[in-house]
Write a protein that holds these residues in place. Structure first.
Motif, PDB file in Angstrom:
ATOM      1  N   THR A 173       8.694   3.633   2.600  1.00 44.47           N
ATOM      2  CA  THR A 173       9.184   3.871   3.961  1.00 44.47           C
ATOM      3  C   THR A 173       9.274   2.588   4.770  1.00 44.47           C
ATOM      4  O   THR A 173      10.109   2.473   5.665  1.00 44.47           O
ATOM      5  CB  THR A 173       8.274   4.871   4.704  1.00 44.47           C
ATOM      6  N   SER A 174       8.414   1.602   4.456  1.00 42.53           N
ATOM      7  CA  SER A 174       8.383   0.343   5.212  1.00 42.53           C
ATOM      8  C   SER A 174       7.807  -0.755   4.327  1.00 42.53           C
ATOM      9  O   SER A 174       7.233  -0.476   3.271  1.00 42.53           O
ATOM     10  CB  SER A 174       7.517   0.502   6.464  1.00 42.53           C
ATOM     11  N   ILE A 175       7.911  -1.985   4.803  1.00 40.52           N
ATOM     12  CA  ILE A 175       7.310  -3.103   4.068  1.00 40.52           C
ATOM     13  C   ILE A 175       5.788  -2.928   4.013  1.00 40.52           C
ATOM     14  O   ILE A 175       5.162  -3.187   2.990  1.00 40.52           O
ATOM     15  CB  ILE A 175       7.697  -4.460   4.709  1.00 40.52           C
ATOM     16  N   LYS A 176       5.185  -2.475   5.110  1.00 44.73           N
ATOM     17  CA  LYS A 176       3.739  -2.231   5.117  1.00 44.73           C
ATOM     18  C   LYS A 176       3.373  -1.174   4.075  1.00 44.73           C
ATOM     19  O   LYS A 176       2.416  -1.345   3.316  1.00 44.73           O
ATOM     20  CB  LYS A 176       3.261  -1.795   6.497  1.00 44.73           C
ATOM     21  N   ASP A 177       4.142  -0.088   4.035  1.00 42.35           N
ATOM     22  CA  ASP A 177       3.916   0.971   3.047  1.00 42.35           C
ATOM     23  C   ASP A 177       4.040   0.392   1.636  1.00 42.35           C
ATOM     24  O   ASP A 177       3.230   0.691   0.755  1.00 42.35           O
ATOM     25  CB  ASP A 177       4.933   2.097   3.275  1.00 42.35           C
ATOM     26  N   TYR A 178       5.041  -0.453   1.415  1.00 39.39           N
ATOM     27  CA  TYR A 178       5.231  -1.071   0.101  1.00 39.39           C
ATOM     28  C   TYR A 178       4.035  -1.976  -0.238  1.00 39.39           C
ATOM     29  O   TYR A 178       3.495  -1.919  -1.340  1.00 39.39           O
ATOM     30  CB  TYR A 178       6.542  -1.863   0.044  1.00 39.39           C
TER      31      TYR A 178
ATOM     32  N   ILE B 243       1.464  -1.634  -3.407  1.00 37.55           N
ATOM     33  CA  ILE B 243       1.191  -2.677  -4.408  1.00 37.55           C
ATOM     34  C   ILE B 243      -0.318  -2.901  -4.515  1.00 37.55           C
ATOM     35  O   ILE B 243      -0.882  -2.908  -5.610  1.00 37.55           O
ATOM     36  CB  ILE B 243       1.914  -3.998  -4.047  1.00 37.55           C
ATOM     37  N   ILE B 244      -0.990  -3.070  -3.365  1.00 36.95           N
ATOM     38  CA  ILE B 244      -2.422  -3.384  -3.358  1.00 36.95           C
ATOM     39  C   ILE B 244      -3.266  -2.205  -3.833  1.00 36.95           C
ATOM     40  O   ILE B 244      -4.182  -2.370  -4.648  1.00 36.95           O
ATOM     41  CB  ILE B 244      -2.865  -3.829  -1.947  1.00 36.95           C
ATOM     42  N   ASP B 245      -2.956  -1.016  -3.311  1.00 38.48           N
ATOM     43  CA  ASP B 245      -3.810   0.147  -3.581  1.00 38.48           C
ATOM     44  C   ASP B 245      -3.470   0.891  -4.868  1.00 38.48           C
ATOM     45  O   ASP B 245      -4.314   1.610  -5.393  1.00 38.48           O
ATOM     46  CB  ASP B 245      -3.733   1.142  -2.410  1.00 38.48           C
ATOM     47  N   THR B 246      -2.242   0.741  -5.346  1.00 37.70           N
ATOM     48  CA  THR B 246      -1.824   1.541  -6.497  1.00 37.70           C
ATOM     49  C   THR B 246      -1.410   0.694  -7.691  1.00 37.70           C
ATOM     50  O   THR B 246      -2.026   0.760  -8.755  1.00 37.70           O
ATOM     51  CB  THR B 246      -0.673   2.494  -6.101  1.00 37.70           C
ATOM     52  N   LEU B 247      -0.374  -0.111  -7.532  1.00 38.50           N
ATOM     53  CA  LEU B 247       0.211  -0.772  -8.705  1.00 38.50           C
ATOM     54  C   LEU B 247      -0.728  -1.782  -9.349  1.00 38.50           C
ATOM     55  O   LEU B 247      -0.920  -1.747 -10.570  1.00 38.50           O
ATOM     56  CB  LEU B 247       1.552  -1.424  -8.359  1.00 38.50           C
TER      57      LEU B 247
END
Length: 171
Positions: free
Chosen positions: A121-126, A130-134
């Motif tokens: 939805t946003s750069i923050k969401d992305y 990345i940090i929390d999931t990928l």
């Protein structure tokens, strides 16, 4: 005339016409498709069912504009795994298949192992993704992101015109 062969299935010009029309509008009725192809409705339905059952037609979908539903960030992410073994790869792919933000996953050659298409939805969401999931997925060693600034061409139809396919696999 044979235009292409997938597995043991030969696709003729009529099959290719059906595929062209269905790629353009998968919601077309069988009666309208038959009319445009020049077949009887029963013959058209039989061919379409055969294409579906054989896996040539994978599925019918509705394409939704990501930005219209609030998914404003589209990224392509190169992922490198470590170690390079079957167990790490299979664990990575199991995780990827369960993450809805990952729209595509391609095993690639070159410096990186995978190319992912990820929406947010946003750069923050992305960034949070990345940090929390990928990077929490076991085996993920490096992540390199390219953010889509604008889309200049986006098609979902495979080129099916006569002459595109060659009888010579070396061409």
């Amino acid at each position: 005339m044979q235009l292409n062969q997938l597995s043991n299935q030969v696709l003729d010009e009529v099959d290719m016409k059906i595929l062209v029309h269905l790629q353009s509008d998968a919601s077309i009725s069988n009666a309208e498709l038959a009319k445009q192809i020049g077949l009887s409705p029963s013959a058209c339905l039989g061919r379409t069912k055969r294409l579906k059952q054989s896996g040539v037609i994978k599925q019918y979908v509705t394409l939704v504009d990501e930005r219209q539903v609030g998914l404003h960030v589209i990224t392509y992410v190169f992922v490198s795994l470590t170690p390079h073994d079957r167990q790490t790869t299979e664990a990575f792919l199991d995780h990827v298949r369960e993450i809805p933000n990952i729209m595509e996953c391609h095993n690639i050659s070159g410096v990186h192992d995978y190319l992912l298409k990820i929406i947010a939805t946003s750069i923050k969401d992305y960034r949070d993704f990345i940090i929390d999931t990928l990077i929490e997925v076991p085996g993920v060693d490096k992540v390199e992101t390219s953010v889509v600034l604008s889309t200049e061409k986006l098609i979902h139809q495979l080129p099916m015109e006569a002459g595109f396919f060659s009888d010579d696999p070396a061409k």
